[in-house]
Design an enzyme around this catalytic site. Structure first.
Site, short mmCIF file in Angstrom:
data_model
loop_
_atom_site.label_atom_id
_atom_site.label_comp_id
_atom_site.label_asym_id
_atom_site.label_seq_id
_atom_site.Cartn_x
_atom_site.Cartn_y
_atom_site.Cartn_z
N GLY A 138 0.32 29.74 0.55
CA GLY A 138 -0.01 28.42 0.03
C GLY A 138 1.13 27.43 0.19
N ASP A 139 2.23 27.88 0.80
CA ASP A 139 3.34 26.94 1.02
C ASP A 139 4.01 27.33 2.35
OD1 ASP A 139 5.34 24.97 0.62
OD2 ASP A 139 5.17 25.20 -1.55
#
Ligand SMILES: *[C@@H]1O[C@H](CO)[C@@H](O)[C@H](O)[C@H]1NC(C)=O
Ligand SMILES: *[C@@H]1O[C@H](CO)[C@@H](O)[C@H](O)[C@H]1NC(C)=O
Ligand SMILES: *[C@@H]1O[C@H](CO)[C@@H](O)[C@H](O)[C@H]1NC(C)=O
Ligand SMILES: *[C@@H]1O[C@H](CO)[C@@H](O)[C@H](O)[C@H]1NC(C)=O
Ligand SMILES: *[C@@H]1O[C@H](CO)[C@@H](O)[C@H](O)[C@H]1NC(C)=O
Ligand SMILES: *[C@@H]1O[C@H](CO)[C@@H](O)[C@H](O)[C@H]1NC(C)=O
Length: 452
Positions: A239-240
């Site tokens: 997610g990053d």
């Protein structure tokens, strides 16, 4: 006859207990199994005490050939624990370390000196699951055993603003030399996954790192104020940023003054729809220098290599070399941001301008791209020495009208389609990539044995 001997031979070795060979920077003379220290692999019983007892005992062999601790098949619930020097933690392929969701299992630490404040909550941070500080020669490996961060409760607390301290990471070493992290699967970290900080001679290979693409700050691998680091043959879905190269935050990072340098990243794959395959920054206030990235693949990722910085960061990002990237379904092929913002507090120095120079990208194919390049320097502080050569970008069905948006940058280009902005005039050149080898590329691995 021969086949009977082979069958007997394999039967004997099965009965004698599975012995697995693995590659490591050092093998150990002493070996023990977590169950020797009261470990229970039922997924419910806390093993924090068993890990602490095991490592306290085995650390005594540091000066006598070192020791390895084997985590056998099972589901081993645990809170944070510390490793020691000349030590190997080996996870069997069917071993799963389950990170405790009970905050009492996570000691509180002050913020890192180069950050000044905790990133989620300024007061401080929870210790990482597997932690070590001031160590020499430490290995975390396995034959693809799993570390499950069980991050969902932490992500909820983050979204609901219920955290008292910054979320824990899965593996973190501070002030350590000769670190190896390899052959593991890391899933659902509460936040960042692998964080070598103030370290030197770090080898990271054969990691699979998985987290939902909408989970907050689940960065894959974050080398931070570290030197001589090699990251290779790994795959991150997160997610990053899949890799985020860092070195401290604004006035705290400037004061601490420790760069990340001599970093090799190769044969690395990433999926991260809202982030970069490799980010340089945003915290880069100790400087980032001499990064060599090659054979990088990114699918459904926001950008390839992204520089993130801001007024107040100071320091530099320089001598960055990237070659052979394959990018598919990207918002941006190239992205540099000089207005990232995100300050630890209001005490940053508005005169501390970062120096961004000597950024080289070549031999890149990108498909299904929305925006070829958004290259945004800083007013009165242009990003210079940008070189982009042999790059073919094909566009998505609905591309951005302005494909190359360049402000406050200077450089050159060669054989790039679509045609770059006027700030990157065509020259008949090939962008540089260093020919020499870094010491971390020549580390010799030994074949060690783990039997349980
Ligand atoms: C690990 O080491 C740190 C620093 O020495 C210490 O503060 C912390 O309490 C230790 N953590 C555990 C779980 O023992
Ligand atoms: C580590 O991963 C590599 C690549 O998959 C593999 O060749 C090697 O055998 C693995 N080592 C162990 C101990 O599983
Ligand atoms: C390790 O396990 C992960 C998750 O199950 C899997 O995706 C990956 O292919 C495995 N890697 C190896 C080398 O077996
Ligand atoms: C191309 O990118 C768009 C997003 O811009 C995506 O919806 C689409 O699935 C991609 N096509 C392919 C063939 O990957
Ligand atoms: C880009 O396309 C040109 C022309 O087809 C080709 O010669 C070149 O090798 C391509 N570059 C890459 C990196 O594939
Ligand atoms: C070009 O980039 C600048 C700076 O990032 C931004 O403010 C501007 O909106 C962009 N222009 C277009 C047309 O995308």
């Amino acid at each position: 006859m021969i086949s009977i001997f082979l069958i007997l031979g394999s039967l004997v070795s099965t009965l004698a207990g599975a012995s697995t060979e693995y590659q490591a920077i050092n093998c150990r003379k002493h070996s023990a199994v977590l169950t020797d220290f009261g470990g229970v692999g039922d997924g419910k019983t806390s093993n924090t005490k068993a890990f602490k007892a095991a490592i306290a005992e085995l650390s005594q062999y540091a000066a006598d050939g070192g020791a390895q601790l084997i985590v056998p098949p099972g589901r081993w619930l645990t809170g944070s624990f510390n490793l020691s020097s000349h030590f190997t933690l080996f996870l069997h392929k069917d071993a799963v370390l389950l990170a405790s969701q009970d905050e009492a299992e996570w000691p509180a630490f002050p913020p890192l000196p180069s950050y000044g404040v905790g990133r989620d909550e300024h007061a401080g941070r929870f210790s990482s699951l597997i932690f070590g500080t001031h160590l020499t020669d430490v290995v975390v490996t396995g034959n693809n055993g799993t570390i499950d961060g069980q991050g969902a409760v932490w992500w909820d607390k983050f979204h609901q603003k219920k955290l008292k301290l910054t979320r824990p990471y899965l593996i973190e070493f501070l002030y350590s030399d000769q670190v190896q992290i390899s052959n593991l699967t890391l899933i659902n970290s509460p936040s960042w996954n692998v964080h070598p900080t103030y370290c030197s001679n770090v080898l990271i290979q054969w990691l699979t790192i998985l987290a939902p693409v909408d989970s907050p700050n689940t960065d894959g691998i974050n080398p931070d104020s570290s030197s001589n680091v090699r990251i290779e043959d790994s795959f991150v879905v997160s997610g990053d940023d899949c890799i985020a190269v860092k070195s401290g935050w604004d006035e705290y990072g400037i004061k601490f003054g420790r760069p990340t340098q001599h970093l090799v990243i190769r044969r690395f794959s990433c999926i991260s729809p809202d982030s970069a395959a490799i980010a340089l920054g945003s915290e880069m206030s100790g400087g980032i220098q001499d990064v060599r990235a090659e054979d990088i693949t990114a699918l459904s990722t926001q950008s390839g290599v992204r520089i993130k910085t801001a007024v107040g960061r100071g320091a530099y990002v320089k001598d960055i070399f990237v070659r052979r990237m394959i990018l598919k379904t990207m918002k941006y092929a190239f992205w540099m941001t000089g207005s990232y913002g995100s300050h630890p507090d209001t005490g940053y120095d508005p005169k501390a301008l970062p120096e961004i120079k000597g950024i080289s990208y070549k031999d890149i194919v990108a498909e299904n791209v929305t925006y070829s390049a958004r290259l945004e320097g800083i007013e009165n502080d242009p990003f210079t020495g940008i070189c982009i050569s042999n790059v073919n970008i094909s566009l998505t069905q609905k591309p951005k009208e302005l494909q190359w948006n360049c402000t406050d940058i200077q450089g050159v280009s060669s054989k790039v389609t679509p045609q770059p902005c006027a700030a990157l005039p065509e020259k008949s050149i090939e962008c540089p990539f260093p020919e020499d080898r870094l010491p971390i590329e020549d580390v010799k691995l030994q074949t060690c044995s783990a039997s349980s």
